[in-house]
Enzyme design. Structure first.
Site, PDB file in Angstrom:
ATOM      1  N   SER A  27     -50.202 -56.354  56.447  1.00 21.53           N
ATOM      2  CA  SER A  27     -49.690 -54.916  56.564  1.00 21.53           C
ATOM      3  C   SER A  27     -47.853 -55.486  56.951  1.00 21.53           C
ATOM      4  CB  SER A  27     -50.138 -54.323  57.900  1.00 21.53           C
ATOM      5  OG  SER A  27     -50.372 -54.735  59.175  1.00 21.53           O
ATOM      6  N   GLY A  28     -47.775 -55.767  56.241  1.00 23.91           N
ATOM      7  CA  GLY A  28     -46.168 -56.663  55.851  1.00 23.91           C
ATOM      8  C   GLY A  28     -45.305 -55.535  54.860  1.00 23.91           C
ATOM      9  N   ASN A  29     -44.948 -55.880  54.455  1.00 22.65           N
ATOM     10  CA  ASN A  29     -43.865 -55.604  53.047  1.00 22.65           C
ATOM     11  C   ASN A  29     -44.789 -55.340  51.480  1.00 22.65           C
ATOM     12  OD1 ASN A  29     -41.240 -56.312  50.883  1.00 22.65           O
ATOM     13  ND2 ASN A  29     -41.117 -54.060  52.057  1.00 22.65           N
ATOM     14  N   ALA A 170     -41.854 -56.096  46.508  1.00 21.36           N
ATOM     15  CA  ALA A 170     -42.626 -54.623  46.789  1.00 21.36           C
ATOM     16  C   ALA A 170     -41.531 -53.701  47.103  1.00 21.36           C
ATOM     17  CB  ALA A 170     -43.165 -55.731  47.789  1.00 21.36           C
ATOM     18  N   LYS A 222     -41.612 -70.892  43.205  1.00 18.80           N
ATOM     19  CA  LYS A 222     -41.378 -70.686  42.795  1.00 18.80           C
ATOM     20  C   LYS A 222     -39.947 -70.585  43.615  1.00 18.80           C
ATOM     21  CE  LYS A 222     -41.910 -66.242  43.518  1.00 18.80           C
ATOM     22  NZ  LYS A 222     -41.095 -65.793  45.083  1.00 18.80           N
ATOM     23  N   ARG A 286     -36.243 -61.775  49.017  1.00 17.62           N
ATOM     24  CA  ARG A 286     -35.464 -62.154  50.296  1.00 17.62           C
ATOM     25  C   ARG A 286     -35.016 -63.696  50.403  1.00 17.62           C
ATOM     26  NH1 ARG A 286     -41.587 -59.888  52.922  1.00 17.62           N
ATOM     27  NH2 ARG A 286     -41.191 -61.628  51.400  1.00 17.62           N
ATOM     28  N   ASN A 287     -35.891 -64.449  49.222  1.00 15.86           N
ATOM     29  CA  ASN A 287     -34.971 -65.858  49.976  1.00 15.86           C
ATOM     30  C   ASN A 287     -33.789 -66.634  49.627  1.00 15.86           C
ATOM     31  OD1 ASN A 287     -37.538 -67.508  51.461  1.00 15.86           O
ATOM     32  ND2 ASN A 287     -38.514 -66.129  48.845  1.00 15.86           N
ATOM     33  N   LYS A 315     -40.889 -61.716  57.006  1.00 13.97           N
ATOM     34  CA  LYS A 315     -40.637 -63.471  57.052  1.00 13.97           C
ATOM     35  C   LYS A 315     -40.319 -64.308  55.732  1.00 13.97           C
ATOM     36  CE  LYS A 315     -42.435 -63.563  61.107  1.00 13.97           C
ATOM     37  NZ  LYS A 315     -41.691 -64.033  62.220  1.00 13.97           N
ATOM     38  N   GLN A 317     -40.714 -67.564  53.093  1.00 14.97           N
ATOM     39  CA  GLN A 317     -41.543 -68.615  53.083  1.00 14.97           C
ATOM     40  C   GLN A 317     -40.924 -69.881  52.096  1.00 14.97           C
ATOM     41  OE1 GLN A 317     -45.888 -67.743  52.659  1.00 14.97           O
ATOM     42  NE2 GLN A 317     -43.822 -66.502  54.497  1.00 14.97           N
TER      43      GLN A 317
HETATM   44  N1  LIG Z   1     -42.840 -59.255  49.534  1.00 20.20           N
HETATM   45  C1  LIG Z   1     -42.170 -59.342  48.445  1.00 20.20           C
HETATM   46  O1  LIG Z   1     -42.293 -58.711  47.262  1.00 20.20           O
HETATM   47  C2  LIG Z   1     -43.880 -60.276  48.092  1.00 20.20           C
HETATM   48  C3  LIG Z   1     -44.244 -60.729  48.904  1.00 20.20           C
HETATM   49  N2  LIG Z   1     -45.467 -61.477  48.405  1.00 20.20           N
HETATM   50  C4  LIG Z   1     -46.011 -62.614  49.289  1.00 20.20           C
HETATM   51  O2  LIG Z   1     -47.364 -61.951  50.275  1.00 20.20           O
HETATM   52  C5  LIG Z   1     -46.755 -62.725  51.390  1.00 20.20           C
HETATM   53  C6  LIG Z   1     -46.887 -61.686  52.979  1.00 20.20           C
HETATM   54  O3  LIG Z   1     -45.561 -60.714  52.193  1.00 20.20           O
HETATM   55  P1  LIG Z   1     -45.158 -59.903  53.212  1.00 20.20           P
HETATM   56  O4  LIG Z   1     -46.521 -58.678  52.945  1.00 20.20           O
HETATM   57  O5  LIG Z   1     -43.927 -59.240  52.545  1.00 20.20           O
HETATM   58  O6  LIG Z   1     -45.387 -59.891  54.402  1.00 20.20           O
HETATM   59  P2  LIG Z   1     -43.759 -59.859  55.075  1.00 20.20           P
HETATM   60  O7  LIG Z   1     -42.718 -60.592  55.028  1.00 20.20           O
HETATM   61  O8  LIG Z   1     -43.660 -58.506  55.209  1.00 20.20           O
HETATM   62  O9  LIG Z   1     -44.200 -60.112  56.898  1.00 20.20           O
HETATM   63  C7  LIG Z   1     -44.047 -59.529  58.089  1.00 20.20           C
HETATM   64  C8  LIG Z   1     -46.029 -59.467  58.344  1.00 20.20           C
HETATM   65  O10 LIG Z   1     -45.697 -60.644  59.297  1.00 20.20           O
HETATM   66  C9  LIG Z   1     -47.240 -60.185  59.646  1.00 20.20           C
HETATM   67  N3  LIG Z   1     -46.834 -60.901  61.205  1.00 20.20           N
HETATM   68  C10 LIG Z   1     -45.854 -61.504  62.263  1.00 20.20           C
HETATM   69  N4  LIG Z   1     -46.681 -62.218  62.635  1.00 20.20           N
HETATM   70  C11 LIG Z   1     -47.597 -62.649  62.566  1.00 20.20           C
HETATM   71  C12 LIG Z   1     -48.470 -63.528  63.467  1.00 20.20           C
HETATM   72  N5  LIG Z   1     -48.303 -64.007  64.246  1.00 20.20           N
HETATM   73  N6  LIG Z   1     -49.633 -63.201  63.069  1.00 20.20           N
HETATM   74  C13 LIG Z   1     -50.103 -63.071  61.533  1.00 20.20           C
HETATM   75  N7  LIG Z   1     -48.954 -61.831  60.951  1.00 20.20           N
HETATM   76  C14 LIG Z   1     -48.256 -62.212  61.167  1.00 20.20           C
HETATM   77  C15 LIG Z   1     -46.640 -58.461  60.369  1.00 20.20           C
HETATM   78  O11 LIG Z   1     -46.858 -58.112  61.033  1.00 20.20           O
HETATM   79  C16 LIG Z   1     -46.210 -58.047  59.529  1.00 20.20           C
HETATM   80  O12 LIG Z   1     -46.952 -57.587  58.543  1.00 20.20           O
HETATM   81  C17 LIG Z   1     -46.245 -63.214  51.512  1.00 20.20           C
HETATM   82  O13 LIG Z   1     -46.822 -64.919  50.494  1.00 20.20           O
HETATM   83  C18 LIG Z   1     -45.382 -63.590  50.262  1.00 20.20           C
HETATM   84  O14 LIG Z   1     -44.939 -64.199  49.552  1.00 20.20           O
HETATM   85  C19 LIG Z   1     -46.007 -61.640  46.971  1.00 20.20           C
HETATM   86  C20 LIG Z   1     -45.307 -61.216  46.297  1.00 20.20           C
HETATM   87  C21 LIG Z   1     -43.671 -60.069  46.576  1.00 20.20           C
HETATM   88  O1  LIG Z   2     -42.239 -63.083  45.482  1.00 20.57           O
HETATM   89  C1  LIG Z   2     -41.846 -62.450  45.561  1.00 20.57           C
HETATM   90  C2  LIG Z   2     -41.298 -61.207  43.864  1.00 20.57           C
HETATM   91  O2  LIG Z   2     -42.380 -61.982  43.065  1.00 20.57           O
HETATM   92  C3  LIG Z   2     -40.719 -61.547  46.206  1.00 20.57           C
HETATM   93  O3  LIG Z   2     -39.578 -62.639  46.490  1.00 20.57           O
HETATM   94  P1  LIG Z   2     -39.257 -62.658  48.258  1.00 20.57           P
HETATM   95  O4  LIG Z   2     -40.094 -63.517  49.357  1.00 20.57           O
HETATM   96  O5  LIG Z   2     -38.112 -63.687  47.843  1.00 20.57           O
HETATM   97  O6  LIG Z   2     -38.988 -61.025  48.109  1.00 20.57           O
END
Ligand SMILES: NC(=O)C1=CN([C@@H]2O[C@H](COP(=O)(O)OP(=O)(O)OC[C@H]3O[C@@H](n4cnc5c(N)ncnc54)[C@H](O)[C@@H]3O)[C@@H](O)[C@H]2O)C=CC1
Ligand SMILES: O=C(CO)COP(=O)(O)O
Length: 363
Positions: A27-29, A170, A222, A286-287, A315, A317
């Site tokens: 339930s992150g971003n 996101a 990437k 974000r990276n 976070k 990655q």
């Molecule tokens: N945000 C974006 O724009 C995009 C993200 N992604 C990928 O999706 C995946 C998840 O990213 P986001 O949802 O953006 O997460 P995020 O970057 O918002 O991370 C925060 C999440 O991590 C959780 N968290 C913190 N500590 C924790 C723990 N010890 N155990 C379990 N959860 C914990 C938090 O509760 C929160 O839900 C990543 O692999 C990212 O690369 C893929 C496409 C776009």
């Molecule tokens: O994967 C992503 C866009 O497709 C998001 O990348 P960042 O984690 O660098 O924001």
């Protein structure tokens, strides 16, 4: 595990349940946006139950309230996706077991470093007929070599796992700006099409591609390239250098994939998960943003420090992926074959200065 209902005689009988139940693990971003996309579709598609459970790693907000309770009260993830309504049919659940119990469609979307722990907590706790999809960009490194997150899920939980990756910042999808994504699948096209239906909206166009490893590796690697792009930006090297770096790196991505001897198809690079994701992440991710700040500070402030200051709990990655890729390359004796990946890691850990990002390619 079909749900039971009480007859007029008080007996419990099994009611056939042909509808799919979806749980989003994370339930992150991006996790919150994924829940929003899915929830808008389960309301429309008769083959799905309306309710979408979303597992929340519980935390206490500065107000003293629990995040999951606030999400259920306000229908917003006030910490990771403020200002966006998720849909009333999204239910935040802090208990992982309870969140997945009835679901036959599991969507994994947490930062990759938490997945090993999450999977071990889920062993024996999910439905036998469950199908999974991973939206996670990252990998684990084992003694035997790299282990993609979809493989980790399949091996630990014994279920099939597709992936969904793409040029998907996101926050842009949250406000319904158009984008595309790719579902990578292994053999079962029907399942892939079910995932495509579950995610597709007018502003989120999803297509399927029979190449799980290719789609997932593109999404994962990437993030390392985005760190390189951020260094170039932070050093104010200009667009020509950045473009050159990207071109160099795209080539490196293909080479790396090829060398891993996985069944990765060239055509995958032209899907949204390939070059398009590389471009968007290197422009607006974000990276890139944190790597830019790292280089501007001459590498004097650590990524951990910058992450917590700039991302408020979200976070990165790319930094850990750079380390994981480095481990794979070192294990295989390939460090010199992949100077870009190697250099990014060495800059991240302070062994090289940020300027090394362009120096290695000039020698
Ligand atoms: N945000 C974006 O724009 C995009 C993200 N992604 C990928 O999706 C995946 C998840 O990213 P986001 O949802 O953006 O997460 P995020 O970057 O918002 O991370 C925060 C999440 O991590 C959780 N968290 C913190 N500590 C924790 C723990 N010890 N155990 C379990 N959860 C914990 C938090 O509760 C929160 O839900 C990543 O692999 C990212 O690369 C893929 C496409 C776009
Ligand atoms: O994967 C992503 C866009 O497709 C998001 O990348 P960042 O984690 O660098 O924001």
């Amino acid at each position: 595990m079909a749900p039971s209902a009480e007859t007029e005689y008080g007996d419990n009988v099994e009611v056939p349940d042909n509808k799919s139940r979806v749980t989003v693990v994370g339930s992150g971003n991006w996790g919150s946006v994924a829940a929003k996309l899915i929830a808008s579709n389960t309301l429309k598609l008769s083959s799905f139950h309306d309710e979408v459970r979303m597992w929340v790693f519980e935390e206490v907000l500065p107000s003293g309230e629990k995040l999951s309770e606030v999400i259920n009260q306000t229908n917003e993830n006030v910490k990771y996706l403020p200002g966006i309504k998720l849909g009333r049919n999204v239910v935040a659940v802090p208990d992982l077991e309870h969140a997945v119990r009835d679901a036959n469609m599991l969507v994994f979307v947490t930062p990759h470093q938490f997945m090993e722990g999450i999977c071990s907590r889920l062993v024996g706790k999910i439905r036998e007929d469950a199908e999974a999809i991973s939206l996670i960009k990252g990998m684990e490194v084992k003694m035997e070599g790299p282990c993609m997150i979809s493989t980790l899920i399949t091996e630990q939980l014994g279920i099939n796992c597709c992936v969904l990756m793409g040029a998907n910042i996101a926050n842009e999808i949250a406000v319904e700006k158009f984008s595309e994504a790719t579902v990578g699948y292994r053999e079962n096209k029907e399942i892939a099409e079910k995932w495509v239906r579950l995610f597709s909206t007018a502003y989120f166009m999803v297509s399927a591609c029979q190449d799980v490893e290719g789609v997932e590796l593109c999404g994962t690697l990437k993030n390392v390239v985005a760190i390189a792009a951020g260094f170039v930006d932070g050093l104010e090297m200009g667009n020509n250098t950045k473009a050159r770096q990207l071109f160099l790196d795209t080539t490196m991505l293909s080479t790396f994939n090829f060398c891993l001897h996985l069944t990765v198809y060239m055509i995958t690079f032209f899907e949204s998960c390939g070059v398009a994701d590389l471009i968007t992440t290197c422009l607006g991710g974000r990276n890139r943003k944190c790597a830019d700040a790292f280089a501007r500070n001459g590498g004097k402030r650590s990524f951990d420090e910058l992450e917590s200051e700039m991302l408020q709990g979200q976070k990165l990655q790319g930094v850990s992926t750079a380390k994981e890729v480095y481990e794979v390359l070192r294990h295989r004796g390939w460090l010199e074959l992949f100077p870009l990946f190697t250099t990014v890691h060495e800059i991240c850990i302070g062994r090289l200065p940020p300027t090394a990002i362009v120096e290695y390619s000039q020698s």
